[in-house]
Design a protein around this motif. Structure first.
Motif, short mmCIF file in Angstrom:
data_model
loop_
_atom_site.label_atom_id
_atom_site.label_comp_id
_atom_site.label_asym_id
_atom_site.label_seq_id
_atom_site.Cartn_x
_atom_site.Cartn_y
_atom_site.Cartn_z
N GLU A 1 0.83 -1.21 0.00
CA GLU A 1 0.00 0.00 0.00
C GLU A 1 0.86 1.25 0.00
O GLU A 1 0.57 2.22 -0.69
CB GLU A 1 -0.97 0.00 1.19
N ASN B 1 2.36 1.73 -3.42
CA ASN B 1 1.39 2.23 -4.38
C ASN B 1 1.24 3.74 -4.30
O ASN B 1 0.84 4.38 -5.26
CB ASN B 1 0.04 1.54 -4.17
N GLN B 2 1.59 4.35 -3.17
CA GLN B 2 1.51 5.80 -2.99
C GLN B 2 2.79 6.51 -3.40
O GLN B 2 2.79 7.72 -3.59
CB GLN B 2 1.19 6.13 -1.53
#
Length: 148
Positions: A122, A125-126
């Motif tokens: 996660e 992904n940023q």
């Protein structure tokens, strides 16, 4: 041009000094910001400022308020956030710093070993860039300054 780079993540070893040394070796025009890396000072700052707290929970809450203030102010000054997500220590601070950088819309370089792909997916992904080690992170910063 000079870049302000916030070095986010755990404070238990000297990885930041490695980054600074590698940047100096490449003569990169960067200025670094970082959390309080003196672990005892970081843990005790709430009581240093507010006085003795009634128990360990209140001591932690007071310290985190001042550490979060420091992180927010310094990260807002950053042009780029370099966050190290490693496997040696609990990485809650790294995850929190990545969230802060994302909320502040700061360009993010996430450093994490490939073996930690799943637990960091996660955060990855940023990030604008995900690299496996500090050498690759310095190369990413160096590339910003290249004209050809």
């Amino acid at each position: 041009m000079e870049l302000n780079v916030y070095l986010a993540g755990q404070i238990h070893d000297d990885w930041r000094e490695t980054v600074k040394q590698k940047a100096a070796e490449k003569d990169l025009p960067v200025r670094f910001f970082e959390p309080m890396t003196n672990h005892d000072r970081s843990d005790n700052i709430g009581e240093e400022i507010l006085g003795e707290q009634p128990n360990a929970i209140f001591k932690d809450e007071a310290a985190s308020a001042f550490n979060n203030l420091r992180t927010n102010v310094l990260m807002q000054k950053a042009d780029v956030v370099l966050a190290l997500f490693g496997d040696q220590y609990k990485q809650w601070n790294a995850a929190m710093d990545v969230g802060t950088a994302t909320a502040l819309n700061k360009p993010l370089i996430l450093v994490r070993p490939e073996s930690l792909h799943h637990p960091s997916k996660e955060m990855a992904n940023q990030a604008q860039v995900v690299v496996n080690d500090l050498d690759q992170a310095i190369e990413a910063i160096s590339y910003i300054f290249q004209n050809e």
